[in-house]
Design a protein around this motif. Sequence first.
Motif, PDB file in Angstrom:
ATOM      1  N   VAL A 168      15.911 -28.327  41.567  1.00 22.36           N
ATOM      2  CA  VAL A 168      16.559 -27.977  42.828  1.00 22.36           C
ATOM      3  C   VAL A 168      16.881 -26.485  42.858  1.00 22.36           C
ATOM      4  CG1 VAL A 168      18.600 -28.342  44.270  1.00 22.36           C
ATOM      5  CG2 VAL A 168      17.502 -30.286  43.130  1.00 22.36           C
ATOM      6  N   PHE A 169      17.512 -25.976  41.813  1.00 23.03           N
ATOM      7  CA  PHE A 169      17.907 -24.564  41.794  1.00 23.03           C
ATOM      8  C   PHE A 169      16.690 -23.639  41.680  1.00 23.03           C
ATOM      9  CE2 PHE A 169      22.070 -26.244  41.397  1.00 23.03           C
ATOM     10  CZ  PHE A 169      22.956 -25.230  41.747  1.00 23.03           C
ATOM     11  N   GLN A 170      15.632 -24.113  41.039  1.00 20.21           N
ATOM     12  CA  GLN A 170      14.406 -23.310  41.003  1.00 20.21           C
ATOM     13  C   GLN A 170      13.758 -23.264  42.386  1.00 20.21           C
ATOM     14  OE1 GLN A 170      12.283 -25.247  37.782  1.00 20.21           O
ATOM     15  NE2 GLN A 170      13.067 -23.789  36.252  1.00 20.21           N
ATOM     16  N   LEU A 171      13.820 -24.390  43.099  1.00 21.72           N
ATOM     17  CA  LEU A 171      13.329 -24.398  44.475  1.00 21.72           C
ATOM     18  C   LEU A 171      14.132 -23.424  45.336  1.00 21.72           C
ATOM     19  CD1 LEU A 171      11.540 -25.672  46.727  1.00 21.72           C
ATOM     20  CD2 LEU A 171      13.337 -27.405  46.999  1.00 21.72           C
ATOM     21  N   TRP A 172      15.417 -23.293  45.024  1.00 19.49           N
ATOM     22  CA  TRP A 172      16.280 -22.381  45.771  1.00 19.49           C
ATOM     23  C   TRP A 172      16.100 -20.921  45.332  1.00 19.49           C
ATOM     24  CZ3 TRP A 172      21.555 -25.457  45.460  1.00 19.49           C
ATOM     25  CH2 TRP A 172      21.461 -26.610  46.264  1.00 19.49           C
ATOM     26  N   ARG A 173      15.258 -20.746  44.350  1.00 22.70           N
ATOM     27  CA  ARG A 173      14.933 -19.409  43.847  1.00 22.70           C
ATOM     28  C   ARG A 173      16.137 -18.709  43.195  1.00 22.70           C
ATOM     29  NH1 ARG A 173      11.808 -20.091  48.685  1.00 22.70           N
ATOM     30  NH2 ARG A 173      13.202 -18.909  50.068  1.00 22.70           N
ATOM     31  N   TRP A 174      16.899 -19.525  42.466  1.00 23.36           N
ATOM     32  CA  TRP A 174      17.988 -18.998  41.660  1.00 23.36           C
ATOM     33  C   TRP A 174      17.466 -18.713  40.255  1.00 23.36           C
ATOM     34  CZ3 TRP A 174      23.751 -20.207  42.088  1.00 23.36           C
ATOM     35  CH2 TRP A 174      24.149 -20.301  43.440  1.00 23.36           C
ATOM     36  N   PRO A 175      17.892 -17.644  39.601  1.00 23.69           N
ATOM     37  CA  PRO A 175      17.486 -17.384  38.220  1.00 23.69           C
ATOM     38  C   PRO A 175      18.287 -18.251  37.259  1.00 23.69           C
ATOM     39  CG  PRO A 175      18.997 -15.684  38.936  1.00 23.69           C
ATOM     40  CD  PRO A 175      18.781 -16.577  40.125  1.00 23.69           C
ATOM     41  N   LEU A 176      17.609 -18.960  36.368  1.00 31.64           N
ATOM     42  CA  LEU A 176      18.273 -19.799  35.375  1.00 31.64           C
ATOM     43  C   LEU A 176      17.810 -19.373  33.987  1.00 31.64           C
ATOM     44  CD1 LEU A 176      17.789 -23.314  37.072  1.00 31.64           C
ATOM     45  CD2 LEU A 176      19.768 -21.784  37.267  1.00 31.64           C
ATOM     46  N   SER A 177      18.746 -19.254  33.082  1.00 28.15           N
ATOM     47  CA  SER A 177      18.362 -18.885  31.719  1.00 28.15           C
ATOM     48  C   SER A 177      17.741 -20.075  31.013  1.00 28.15           C
ATOM     49  CB  SER A 177      19.594 -18.408  30.951  1.00 28.15           C
ATOM     50  OG  SER A 177      20.472 -19.495  30.689  1.00 28.15           O
ATOM     51  N   ALA A 178      16.948 -19.790  29.968  1.00 27.98           N
ATOM     52  CA  ALA A 178      16.305 -20.850  29.195  1.00 27.98           C
ATOM     53  C   ALA A 178      17.342 -21.782  28.573  1.00 27.98           C
ATOM     54  CB  ALA A 178      15.411 -20.237  28.122  1.00 27.98           C
ATOM     55  N   SER A 179      18.462 -21.196  28.111  1.00 32.86           N
ATOM     56  CA  SER A 179      19.495 -22.025  27.479  1.00 32.86           C
ATOM     57  C   SER A 179      20.145 -22.951  28.506  1.00 32.86           C
ATOM     58  CB  SER A 179      20.543 -21.137  26.819  1.00 32.86           C
ATOM     59  OG  SER A 179      21.177 -20.298  27.770  1.00 32.86           O
ATOM     60  N   ALA A 180      20.310 -22.477  29.743  1.00 35.84           N
ATOM     61  CA  ALA A 180      20.894 -23.313  30.784  1.00 35.84           C
ATOM     62  C   ALA A 180      19.949 -24.458  31.142  1.00 35.84           C
ATOM     63  CB  ALA A 180      21.218 -22.481  32.025  1.00 35.84           C
ATOM     64  N   VAL A 181      18.647 -24.164  31.213  1.00 37.33           N
ATOM     65  CA  VAL A 181      17.660 -25.216  31.526  1.00 37.33           C
ATOM     66  C   VAL A 181      17.670 -26.266  30.422  1.00 37.33           C
ATOM     67  CG1 VAL A 181      15.203 -25.692  31.800  1.00 37.33           C
ATOM     68  CG2 VAL A 181      16.236 -23.719  32.966  1.00 37.33           C
ATOM     69  N   THR A 182      17.778 -25.813  29.186  1.00 33.64           N
ATOM     70  CA  THR A 182      17.831 -26.759  28.060  1.00 33.64           C
ATOM     71  C   THR A 182      19.078 -27.624  28.154  1.00 33.64           C
ATOM     72  OG1 THR A 182      16.603 -25.244  26.623  1.00 33.64           O
ATOM     73  CG2 THR A 182      17.939 -26.965  25.554  1.00 33.64           C
ATOM     74  N   ALA A 183      20.224 -27.003  28.471  1.00 31.83           N
ATOM     75  CA  ALA A 183      21.467 -27.764  28.584  1.00 31.83           C
ATOM     76  C   ALA A 183      21.401 -28.785  29.727  1.00 31.83           C
ATOM     77  CB  ALA A 183      22.639 -26.817  28.812  1.00 31.83           C
ATOM     78  N   ALA A 184      20.733 -28.406  30.824  1.00 28.58           N
ATOM     79  CA  ALA A 184      20.627 -29.312  31.976  1.00 28.58           C
ATOM     80  C   ALA A 184      19.763 -30.529  31.665  1.00 28.58           C
ATOM     81  CB  ALA A 184      20.060 -28.562  33.167  1.00 28.58           C
ATOM     82  N   SER A 185      18.861 -30.389  30.685  1.00 30.89           N
ATOM     83  CA  SER A 185      17.982 -31.516  30.337  1.00 30.89           C
ATOM     84  C   SER A 185      18.741 -32.687  29.756  1.00 30.89           C
ATOM     85  CB  SER A 185      16.899 -31.050  29.374  1.00 30.89           C
ATOM     86  OG  SER A 185      17.471 -30.696  28.115  1.00 30.89           O
ATOM     87  N   ASN A 186      20.011 -32.495  29.412  1.00 25.48           N
ATOM     88  CA  ASN A 186      20.825 -33.594  28.900  1.00 25.48           C
ATOM     89  C   ASN A 186      21.266 -34.542  29.994  1.00 25.48           C
ATOM     90  OD1 ASN A 186      20.832 -32.721  26.157  1.00 25.48           O
ATOM     91  ND2 ASN A 186      22.351 -31.148  26.690  1.00 25.48           N
ATOM     92  N   TYR A 187      21.094 -34.137  31.239  1.00 22.73           N
ATOM     93  CA  TYR A 187      21.468 -35.002  32.359  1.00 22.73           C
ATOM     94  C   TYR A 187      20.239 -35.769  32.846  1.00 22.73           C
ATOM     95  CZ  TYR A 187      25.724 -32.213  32.392  1.00 22.73           C
ATOM     96  OH  TYR A 187      26.886 -31.606  32.033  1.00 22.73           O
ATOM     97  N   PRO A 188      20.436 -36.929  33.478  1.00 20.87           N
ATOM     98  CA  PRO A 188      19.301 -37.748  33.932  1.00 20.87           C
ATOM     99  C   PRO A 188      18.407 -36.997  34.927  1.00 20.87           C
ATOM    100  CG  PRO A 188      21.365 -38.994  34.073  1.00 20.87           C
ATOM    101  CD  PRO A 188      21.733 -37.566  33.767  1.00 20.87           C
TER     102      PRO A 188
END
Length: 491
Positions: free
Chosen positions: A471-491
């Motif tokens: 969703v946030f990538q579609l919104w063209r927000w910059p996300l760090s690699a560590s944040a993307v990894t942390a988000a993978s813990n959610y369904p």
Amino acid sequence: MNLTYTRFRSVRQRLLLWAAGMLVGTFSCQKDEQAPTIAKPTPAVRPKADFSFTVKNPGVLPTTVGFSSSASNAASLQWSFANGTTSLETNPEAVYPAVGTYNVKLVASNQAGKDSITKQVSITLTKPKADFTFTTSNLEVLPVTITTTNTTVGAAVTYRWSFGNSSSTQLNPTTAFTSGGIYTIKLVASNAGGSDSITKQIRISPYPQAYSSFDARLLNLYAWEGANVLLLARNNTLNRATMFKWLKAMDATYAYYKLCTGRDPALNPPTYLNNRTTIADVATTCGAGCGYLGATGIELQNTYFDLTYNAINATNQYDQILFYEFGRNFWFYGGKLAYKTNDPITTGYAVFMRFMAMESAGVNGAAFGPWTFPTFRANVENLINIYLATPSLNWANTLGVGQGVPNSGLGATDLFASFCFRLRRDYGGEPFIRNLWKQAGLRPNAVTTQDAVDNFFLASCAAANKNLTAVFQLWRWPLSASAVTAASNYP
């Protein structure tokens, strides 16, 4: 010869008889010394009267006193308690209904005679401890009726009440106040032991209230008191129903922000009066309205105070400004979410939460500039659609530099609010918002703007319980690699 012998024999016989008699006499004396002695009766001893006593419930009427006899050689006892009662018991009790000094007499008797003793028993009464509570009728309508509940502790008490506008000697009197003000209720409770008094104040809106403004000017205003909020107006002739309607909306707004954040603003003493945060009517402040960040206190310039009051009074519509300023009071996330330069998030939070608070309070918004309030809200909600439909727009040239969607008439803060609207719509509605800011508060402090972006992203994932990377990538927000990894813990 015979006669001589006879005489001799006669003398001999006499000697023998004498000796025998002496022996018999000796034996008789020994027998008398060994015989039992019969004791003579002991004369009776006169009794000695005495007693002690203990006051079992001192200072209270009726008072119970316990008596204990310590009389000696007494066959019977007779008590007289000087209260109209007597007793024959050894350890009796007596009850005294009144204060006084009582001469208690004990008579001890036996066959040799009587003895008596009298002691004084003093019955005192502890002075009362005065106290009371009170309840009010509907404070929104005059006259306001006060009903007292007397909670004084003590016996044989009389009461004297003073209300400032009336007096009474009743146990639980009522009185009515026909105008606003600060009134002192005084109760004096008295008995034979003395008197005690207590005073309490009651504030009936509007009442005079001194206020120190943001720019340190001392103002004499009039307070309208709600549950959480104190509206401070420069005059006391405003419509009572309108002011209480306004107060209810402000109380509801405060309660909503607290529900969503889980916190109260820090208490700023000049703006926290009578256990309530203040909204003050002032000549000048830092803008049309001004509120402290993370702390109590909002000010409205006189003109905008009047505009807000008049809109509620005439059309039952509420200007958005105060709902926005409460967003500043309840902003606790500067260290977590604020960008290090060109920050739109602090204000964007207040812009978005203004709409949420007004919706929760159930009020109708007044016009915002050229737009009706419903149009204004719809324009903010739809900004994300314009943003997404414009490929040249991204985080870096909008939020990242404090810019909104070009030609929309709205800024970066409104664009951030639009993203929040979309998250609310798609990921849980109102429960999502009530969890989002609590989750933001749990994030570590941001050292960089990228940290702040990641914190909002991960707080959103936690509130939705969903991996929102796509969703946030579609919104063209910059996300760090560590944040993307942390988000993978959610369904």
